[in-house]
Every structure is written in structure tokens, then in C-alpha cells.
Motif scaffolding. Sequence first.
Motif, PDB file in Angstrom:
ATOM      1  N   ARG A 138      34.420  21.445  28.642  1.00  0.00           N
ATOM      2  CA  ARG A 138      35.771  21.287  28.094  1.00  0.00           C
ATOM      3  C   ARG A 138      35.844  21.674  26.623  1.00  0.00           C
ATOM      4  NH1 ARG A 138      37.851  15.442  29.027  1.00  0.00           N
ATOM      5  NH2 ARG A 138      39.720  16.391  28.103  1.00  0.00           N
ATOM      6  N   ARG A 139      34.774  21.465  25.879  1.00  0.00           N
ATOM      7  CA  ARG A 139      34.766  21.771  24.450  1.00  0.00           C
ATOM      8  C   ARG A 139      34.545  23.257  24.168  1.00  0.00           C
ATOM      9  NH1 ARG A 139      33.173  17.775  20.517  1.00  0.00           N
ATOM     10  NH2 ARG A 139      31.653  19.236  19.643  1.00  0.00           N
ATOM     11  N   TRP A 175      32.004  17.425  29.169  1.00  0.00           N
ATOM     12  CA  TRP A 175      32.482  17.640  27.808  1.00  0.00           C
ATOM     13  C   TRP A 175      32.013  18.983  27.255  1.00  0.00           C
ATOM     14  CZ3 TRP A 175      31.945  12.364  24.759  1.00  0.00           C
ATOM     15  CH2 TRP A 175      32.955  11.511  25.205  1.00  0.00           C
ATOM     16  N   ARG A 221      38.191  11.101  29.299  1.00  0.00           N
ATOM     17  CA  ARG A 221      38.110  10.780  27.877  1.00  0.00           C
ATOM     18  C   ARG A 221      38.103  12.048  27.020  1.00  0.00           C
ATOM     19  NH1 ARG A 221      34.341   5.455  26.880  1.00  0.00           N
ATOM     20  NH2 ARG A 221      35.353   4.111  28.409  1.00  0.00           N
ATOM     21  N   ASP A 222      38.512  11.870  25.769  1.00  0.00           N
ATOM     22  CA  ASP A 222      38.615  12.980  24.824  1.00  0.00           C
ATOM     23  C   ASP A 222      37.214  13.444  24.417  1.00  0.00           C
ATOM     24  OD1 ASP A 222      39.249  14.766  22.853  1.00  0.00           O
ATOM     25  OD2 ASP A 222      40.112  13.286  21.473  1.00  0.00           O
ATOM     26  N   GLY A 273      36.492  15.520  22.024  1.00  0.00           N
ATOM     27  CA  GLY A 273      36.457  15.985  20.642  1.00  0.00           C
ATOM     28  C   GLY A 273      36.951  17.407  20.526  1.00  0.00           C
ATOM     29  N   GLN A 274      36.745  17.972  19.359  1.00  0.00           N
ATOM     30  CA  GLN A 274      37.326  19.274  19.033  1.00  0.00           C
ATOM     31  C   GLN A 274      36.866  20.367  19.990  1.00  0.00           C
ATOM     32  OE1 GLN A 274      36.186  20.829  15.216  1.00  0.00           O
ATOM     33  NE2 GLN A 274      37.874  22.305  15.156  1.00  0.00           N
ATOM     34  N   ARG A 275      37.826  21.144  20.479  1.00  0.00           N
ATOM     35  CA  ARG A 275      37.531  22.286  21.346  1.00  0.00           C
ATOM     36  C   ARG A 275      37.332  23.526  20.493  1.00  0.00           C
ATOM     37  NH1 ARG A 275      37.654  24.780  26.186  1.00  0.00           N
ATOM     38  NH2 ARG A 275      38.895  26.658  26.458  1.00  0.00           N
TER      39      ARG A 275
END
Length: 291
Positions: free
Chosen positions: A222-223, A219, A266-267, A269-271
Amino acid sequence: MAGDVTVGVVVLTQGTRPGDLDRGIRSVLAQQGVILDVVCVGNGWQPTGLPVGVRSLGLPTNLGIPAGRNRGVSLVTGEYLFFLDDDASIPDPHFLIEAIGKMRADPKIGLLQPRVEDPAGIESPRRWIPRIRKGEATSPGRVFSVWEGAVLLPRSVFDATGGWAEPFFYAHEGIELAWRVWDLGLVAWYAGDLVANHPVILPTRHADYYRLNARNRVWLARRNLPVPLVPLYVASWTAIQVLRWAPNNRLALRAWFGGWREGWSRDPGQRRRLRAHTVWRMTWAGRPPII
């Protein structure tokens, strides 16, 4: 500077360590030369028995460490924000004023983490030094991750970063916060001459340590990272964990890969992608964001 410095303090707890919590809060209240606004946030617990002058916020459920800290921020005022976990404390009553003095002397410092020592004198683990090349624990310098149990920032910097990464729940939120401080054109600073106390406790005491460690690594990439760097960062940490655990801890590796898969499915959150200039600055400073 004494007397005109305001600090909002957020102490996070689940209420399971009342003695440690009291010690930590009182170490904050003992700070000299600053005006304090202190809130104790109970993650799934209503704080009780707090010293006079400390407000409480009881969250009905445990929202996780980053979200719990963020909830406390909205209740305190101050030019600076100081975050303290309930099992940490500050032994020197001049800690905050000295830390703020360092930040005012060098406006490029956007976040400060002190050296961490066990109050009983047990040798500190090397993981508490937030550098790849650890060196001496007393040596200060720029860093790209922080131990989150005692962290100081100007409030304006914290607000500009977007705060702690709430989806993470636990683990690696200090890396993202440090990266976002760098993305503001500032640096995260390890103050090896300032001390916070914390007992030596294995991080694996958390039941989901391996899973969340891996999920949040994915994450984090990815973020925050430019798309070409995402697979490089994840691949480097995957290789590190395989080399670390494959010979003698296959159960940990299995749990880690469970979190790794969750990180992709899974998501996160905001990138908020780091700027190319930030990647260059981090690389020039010795820590390209691919490891």
C-alpha cells in the motif's frame, strides 16, 4: 581513500544483551581506515557502560526498530551510514573500508548488505541470503530486500529514501528500504564476500512475528506499489503463506491473517509510489514487485 572516509554508525539495542552489545560496538571501533561517529540508541533503555567515544541516546519507550534507527541518524555525521543491531558484530577490521571501496568503485550501489554467519559456526539459515534463487551464500549480486542487522548506505541515499519505515515497528522494513534505493535509479547489493556475524535465532521468538509479518506485507504494498500491483503482491504472499503453514501450523496462519486484516484496515503511513521505470528495472533484473 584511507583516513578520509567518514561513517556515522547507529547501533540499536533494548539493553537486554549487554555482552553482545559490547562485542558489536567494539567490532565497529576496531574498524580501520575510516573516521567514525558512533551512537548507541536504547529503545526504551538508557545505554550505560559504553566504550569511550560512543555517545548514547535513550528513548523513553520502545519506538520499534525502524524508528529507533532513524532517531540515531540525526545524531551522527558522516558521508556514509552504517546500521548495526546489538546482536550483530563485524569480525574483519577492514570491513567498512572494503565495503565503501565497493560502493565507490560502482556508484550504482546505493545500499550494501554483507553475508551473515553465526560466530559459533552454526549453519546459516537460507533466509539470510536476500534472493529468491538463493544460490551460494558467497555469491554477490543485486537484491530487492536486505537483512537489516548490518547495512551500509551513503547518507545522501538514505536521506533520499526517506529513511526506515517507522510505522512497521518490526519486519520488512529492509524490503521497503531496498525498493526505495532502486527507485532512486540505484541498486541494493548483497556482498557475499564480506561478513557480519549474528547468532542463528528463530525470528518467531518475537511474540508478534506472524501478525507483523502479514500486516507489513500489506503495508509495504500500500505504501510503495502502483495501485494495480497492490492486490497482486498481497495475493502472491497470501498464497505462499497458506501453502507454507496450512498443512501443519494453523495457529501461525490464524495469527498471520489477523495481521493481514490489520494491514488493510489501518493507516500504513505516507505513500510513495515506485515509478513505472523502477518496476520495469526490477522486473528486468529478475524480481518484479509482485512477489
